[in-house]
Design an enzyme around this catalytic site. Structure first.
Site, PDB file in Angstrom:
ATOM      1  N   GLY A  12     -35.439  19.031   6.864  1.00 53.90           N
ATOM      2  CA  GLY A  12     -35.052  20.314   6.265  1.00 53.90           C
ATOM      3  C   GLY A  12     -33.783  20.222   5.441  1.00 53.90           C
ATOM      4  CB  THR A  14     -31.833  19.958  -1.104  1.00 53.80           C
ATOM      5  OG1 THR A  14     -30.494  20.027  -0.609  1.00 53.80           O
ATOM      6  CG2 THR A  14     -31.980  20.923  -2.250  1.00 53.80           C
ATOM      7  CB  ALA A  15     -35.999  16.626  -0.310  1.00 53.27           C
ATOM      8  CD  GLU A  49     -21.918  20.245  -2.961  1.00 57.38           C
ATOM      9  OE1 GLU A  49     -20.781  20.200  -3.445  1.00 57.38           O
ATOM     10  OE2 GLU A  49     -22.193  20.803  -1.872  1.00 57.38           O
ATOM     11  CE  LYS A  78     -24.639  18.650 -14.649  1.00 54.24           C
ATOM     12  NZ  LYS A  78     -25.284  17.792 -13.644  1.00 54.24           N
ATOM     13  CB  THR A 343     -31.660  12.078 -12.054  1.00 52.30           C
ATOM     14  OG1 THR A 343     -31.076  10.932 -11.433  1.00 52.30           O
ATOM     15  CG2 THR A 343     -31.273  12.134 -13.511  1.00 52.30           C
TER      16      THR A 343
HETATM   17  C1  LIG Z   1     -23.147  10.432  -2.826  1.00 56.37           C
HETATM   18  C2  LIG Z   1     -24.329  11.243  -3.258  1.00 56.37           C
HETATM   19  C3  LIG Z   1     -24.199  12.160  -4.297  1.00 56.37           C
HETATM   20  C4  LIG Z   1     -25.307  12.897  -4.722  1.00 56.37           C
HETATM   21  N1  LIG Z   1     -25.198  13.758  -5.776  1.00 56.37           N
HETATM   22  C5  LIG Z   1     -26.286  14.377  -6.252  1.00 56.37           C
HETATM   23  C6  LIG Z   1     -26.207  15.266  -7.352  1.00 56.37           C
HETATM   24  O1  LIG Z   1     -25.161  15.532  -7.914  1.00 56.37           O
HETATM   25  N2  LIG Z   1     -27.345  15.846  -7.781  1.00 56.37           N
HETATM   26  C7  LIG Z   1     -28.553  15.620  -7.184  1.00 56.37           C
HETATM   27  O2  LIG Z   1     -29.570  16.142  -7.635  1.00 56.37           O
HETATM   28  N3  LIG Z   1     -28.630  14.839  -6.101  1.00 56.37           N
HETATM   29  C8  LIG Z   1     -27.551  14.204  -5.628  1.00 56.37           C
HETATM   30  N4  LIG Z   1     -27.658  13.414  -4.530  1.00 56.37           N
HETATM   31  C9  LIG Z   1     -28.932  13.335  -3.830  1.00 56.37           C
HETATM   32  C10 LIG Z   1     -29.119  14.559  -2.963  1.00 56.37           C
HETATM   33  O3  LIG Z   1     -28.056  14.657  -2.031  1.00 56.37           O
HETATM   34  C11 LIG Z   1     -30.444  14.515  -2.232  1.00 56.37           C
HETATM   35  O4  LIG Z   1     -31.462  14.168  -3.111  1.00 56.37           O
HETATM   36  C12 LIG Z   1     -30.770  15.873  -1.640  1.00 56.37           C
HETATM   37  O5  LIG Z   1     -29.711  16.356  -0.882  1.00 56.37           O
HETATM   38  C13 LIG Z   1     -32.018  15.814  -0.810  1.00 56.37           C
HETATM   39  O6  LIG Z   1     -31.780  15.102   0.380  1.00 56.37           O
HETATM   40  P1  LIG Z   1     -32.968  15.015   1.417  1.00 56.37           P
HETATM   41  O7  LIG Z   1     -33.420  16.378   1.719  1.00 56.37           O
HETATM   42  O8  LIG Z   1     -33.962  14.038   0.907  1.00 56.37           O
HETATM   43  O9  LIG Z   1     -32.294  14.333   2.707  1.00 56.37           O
HETATM   44  P2  LIG Z   1     -31.266  14.930   3.786  1.00 56.37           P
HETATM   45  O10 LIG Z   1     -30.378  15.959   3.232  1.00 56.37           O
HETATM   46  O11 LIG Z   1     -30.648  13.730   4.413  1.00 56.37           O
HETATM   47  O12 LIG Z   1     -32.196  15.645   4.852  1.00 56.37           O
HETATM   48  C14 LIG Z   1     -32.918  14.917   5.826  1.00 56.37           C
HETATM   49  C15 LIG Z   1     -33.561  15.891   6.812  1.00 56.37           C
HETATM   50  O13 LIG Z   1     -34.400  15.151   7.676  1.00 56.37           O
HETATM   51  C16 LIG Z   1     -34.148  15.553   9.005  1.00 56.37           C
HETATM   52  N5  LIG Z   1     -34.456  14.442   9.911  1.00 56.37           N
HETATM   53  C17 LIG Z   1     -34.121  13.134   9.771  1.00 56.37           C
HETATM   54  N6  LIG Z   1     -34.565  12.437  10.823  1.00 56.37           N
HETATM   55  C18 LIG Z   1     -35.199  13.321  11.650  1.00 56.37           C
HETATM   56  C19 LIG Z   1     -35.847  13.228  12.909  1.00 56.37           C
HETATM   57  N7  LIG Z   1     -35.963  12.074  13.574  1.00 56.37           N
HETATM   58  N8  LIG Z   1     -36.370  14.355  13.438  1.00 56.37           N
HETATM   59  C20 LIG Z   1     -36.283  15.551  12.802  1.00 56.37           C
HETATM   60  N9  LIG Z   1     -35.676  15.692  11.609  1.00 56.37           N
HETATM   61  C21 LIG Z   1     -35.135  14.596  11.044  1.00 56.37           C
HETATM   62  C22 LIG Z   1     -32.685  15.944   9.034  1.00 56.37           C
HETATM   63  O14 LIG Z   1     -32.417  16.808  10.120  1.00 56.37           O
HETATM   64  C23 LIG Z   1     -32.557  16.641   7.690  1.00 56.37           C
HETATM   65  O15 LIG Z   1     -32.974  17.983   7.829  1.00 56.37           O
HETATM   66  C24 LIG Z   1     -26.551  12.705  -4.068  1.00 56.37           C
HETATM   67  C25 LIG Z   1     -26.672  11.812  -3.003  1.00 56.37           C
HETATM   68  C26 LIG Z   1     -25.576  11.075  -2.607  1.00 56.37           C
HETATM   69  C27 LIG Z   1     -25.732  10.097  -1.468  1.00 56.37           C
END
Ligand SMILES: Cc1cc2nc3c(=O)[nH]c(=O)nc-3n(C[C@H](O)[C@H](O)[C@H](O)COP(=O)(O)OP(=O)(O)OC[C@H]3O[C@@H](n4cnc5c(N)ncnc54)[C@H](O)[C@@H]3O)c2cc1C
Length: 501
Positions: A12, A14-15, A49, A78, A343
């Site tokens: 849960g 952003t993705a 962000e 932006k 991106t």
């Molecule tokens: C340094 C940095 C800067 C960034 N800057 C940008 C930016 O400026 N613009 C941009 O578009 N993107 C940026 N990104 C990328 C962006 O942060 C991610 O693409 C976005 O936040 C989506 O993350 P996610 O949902 O894939 O993963 P996460 O936010 O890590 O979410 C993972 C989810 O999986 C769940 N989960 C994991 N394991 C389990 C388990 N065993 N059981 C139950 N739940 C589980 C967690 O609870 C969480 O809800 C950046 C990334 C980094 C590292």
């Protein structure tokens, strides 16, 4: 379909919540049950962000107005990313704008000047001066024109990522998505090797027909369970870490992200309404985490402050396949190209949109899986190339990191070919068409990068008399007058937000 299609989203961040909203919206006309499970304890990455203009389409698709989500997420507009110091001179910068309708009027002049400059003549080539975004950013103007302004303006956003996830969670629930909290302890598979169910630590079992892996860098379903290999980009994108610190909001509320070079990487500055996000992206091969934190604190005048820094590691690259059997990875679980061009969420959105299209077209089967996977791989690679090009062209001489980046020859054929055309004073527009890569970064974006880094030969000693007589081609075109007049149709972002309260 007799039984509802059961889609389970694991994660849960952003993705996960973007996937939940888009799929609930796209598949609203078929019998469907969408469940999202997330762990309270593991949490989200909490960065990410800054967006591209694609996110505007995301909210439009869901019929969510800016006044509904932007204040709730402390969001700002932006129009640019401003790159400081990349060409080697600390005081030099250029902006990479999002291109608007009216920019078609100046694009040609920019290309002509870039070519003229490549021929050795001294003409204006700073991208900011040819595109509307540059003028808006300079004056901190929100990209929302007055009613009678005849051109649509492109822009993205800055926002608080936790608030955005929370906002999207509430919206998805209203669309009928079921939300469960739990820690996934194991992932069950059937004899065919497809995923059959998720088992949580508390014994809950979640069965599904299709699973979306949004578990972040852990990629619990696609990589850990289905054993899909990961292709690292570390041979030409060296950064693997980041340190993040918040500072107070900037009073004049800028409308651009700033990306400034540091000794062994670069630092973002993302202006929100209530605070400023800062992060130093670097490579642990060249800089340890304590030194990185010290350098960032020093830059932000926080050496004596007890404001806490967060350290993150990044896995840069992509899965060999993004959709395997009945599992699609979205977000950090499918791959990540470092955040220089912000991106990642753009890729999240495209992944879900393309998947939804192919899945429905194939009557909710794997029929178009291969087609989808090739398109995603290509997309990741071409975005990677644009970001690699920033490092390849850097002009900094103050550390081994920058020298190694400049001397790195691990470049794709596509990028080598583009650079070759530029150095030979050829036509980049045609080359981008030939390679059919304009949908990733346009010819205007490539011109911004190459001209922004001043990848030009020495200025010829004798400028032709005709050019001297003409003066600056740029001034002659009166573009700056045109854009400055256009900018009278925009309000300062700060005024816009204050008057909306
Ligand atoms: C340094 C940095 C800067 C960034 N800057 C940008 C930016 O400026 N613009 C941009 O578009 N993107 C940026 N990104 C990328 C962006 O942060 C991610 O693409 C976005 O936040 C989506 O993350 P996610 O949902 O894939 O993963 P996460 O936010 O890590 O979410 C993972 C989810 O999986 C769940 N989960 C994991 N394991 C389990 C388990 N065993 N059981 C139950 N739940 C589980 C967690 O609870 C969480 O809800 C950046 C990334 C980094 C590292």
């Amino acid at each position: 379909m007799n039984q509802p299609l059961r889609i389970v989203i694991a994660g849960g961040g952003t993705a996960g919540w973007m996937a939940a909203n888009l799929l609930a919206h796209r598949f609203a006309t078929i019998p469907i049950d969408i469940t999202l499970i997330e762990s309270k304890d593991i949490g989200t990455i909490g960065v990410g962000e800054g967006s591209t203009p694609t996110l505007k389409r995301f909210f439009q698709t869901l019929d969510i107005a800016e006044h509904q989500w932007m204040p709730a997420c402390h969001a700002t507009y932006k129009v640019n990313i401003k790159f400081n110091g990349w060409s080697g001179d600390d005081n030099a910068s250029y902006s990479h704008p999002f291109f608007s309708q009216l920019d078609v009027h100046s694009e040609r002049s920019f290309y002509v000047n870039a070519l003229t400059r490549r021929l050795g003549l001294d003409v204006e080539t700073t991208p900011d001066r040819f595109f509307m975004g540059g003028y808006l950013a300079k004056k901190n103007l929100a990209p929302i024109p007055s009613h009678n302004f005849p051109f649509a303006i492109e822009y993205g956003y800055h926002f608080d990522s936790h608030k955005l996830s929370e906002f999207l969670k509430q919206h998805a629930k209203r669309l009928g998505v079921e939300h469960i909290e739990g820690d996934i302890a194991s992932v069950g598979t059937s004899v065919s090797g497809a995923i059959s169910h998720l088992t949580c630590k508390d014994g809950q079992v979640l069965k599904g027909d299709f699973f979306i892996d949004c578990t972040g860098f852990s990629s619990l379903l696609l990589q850990k369970t289905l054993n899909v290999p990961f292709t690292s980009f570390s041979n030409n994108l060296f950064n693997d870490s980041a340190v993040v610190l918040a500072t107070p909001a900037i009073d004049h509320m800028p409308v651009e992200t700033e990306s400034s070079t540091m000794s062994n990487g670069w630092c973002w500055q993302i202006p929100l309404r209530n605070r400023t996000g800062n992060g130093y992206v670097y490579s642990q091969q060249y800089q340890d985490k304590d030194k990185a934190e010290y350098e960032l604190r020093n830059k932000l005048n926080l050496l004596d402050s007890d404001v806490e820094a967060r350290h993150l590691t990044m896995r840069v690259g992509q899965c060999e396949q993004h959709w395997v059997k009945n599992c699609l990875a979205v977000g950090l679980s499918q791959g990540f190209i470092e955040p220089l061009e912000a991106t990642a969420l753009h890729l999240v959105q495209i992944t879900i949109e393309q998947f939804a299209t192919y899945y429905a077209k194939g009557n909710y089967t794997e029929k178009y899986q291969q087609h989808f996977n090739s398109a995603m791989t290509e997309r990741f690679e071409r975005i990677r190339d644009y970001i690699v090009c920033h490092y390849k062209l850097n002009g900094r001489t103050d550390s081994q990191y920058w020298t190694d980046n400049r001397e790195n020859m691990q470049l794709s054929e596509s990028l080598l070919s583009l650079l070759d055309v530029w150095y030979r004073k050829g036509d980049i527009v045609q080359e981008i068409k030939r390679q059919d890569i304009g949908k990733h970064f346009s010819a205007a974006s490539w011109h911004c990068l190459l001209a922004g880094y001043r990848v030009f030969p020495e200025i010829a000693q004798h400028q032709p008399a005709s050019l001297e007589e003409q003066g600056d081609l740029f001034e002659e075109n009166k573009l700056s007058t045109f854009f400055n007049r256009c900018s009278l149709n925009f309000e300062k972002q700060k005024t816009l937000f204050t008057s909306a309260v």
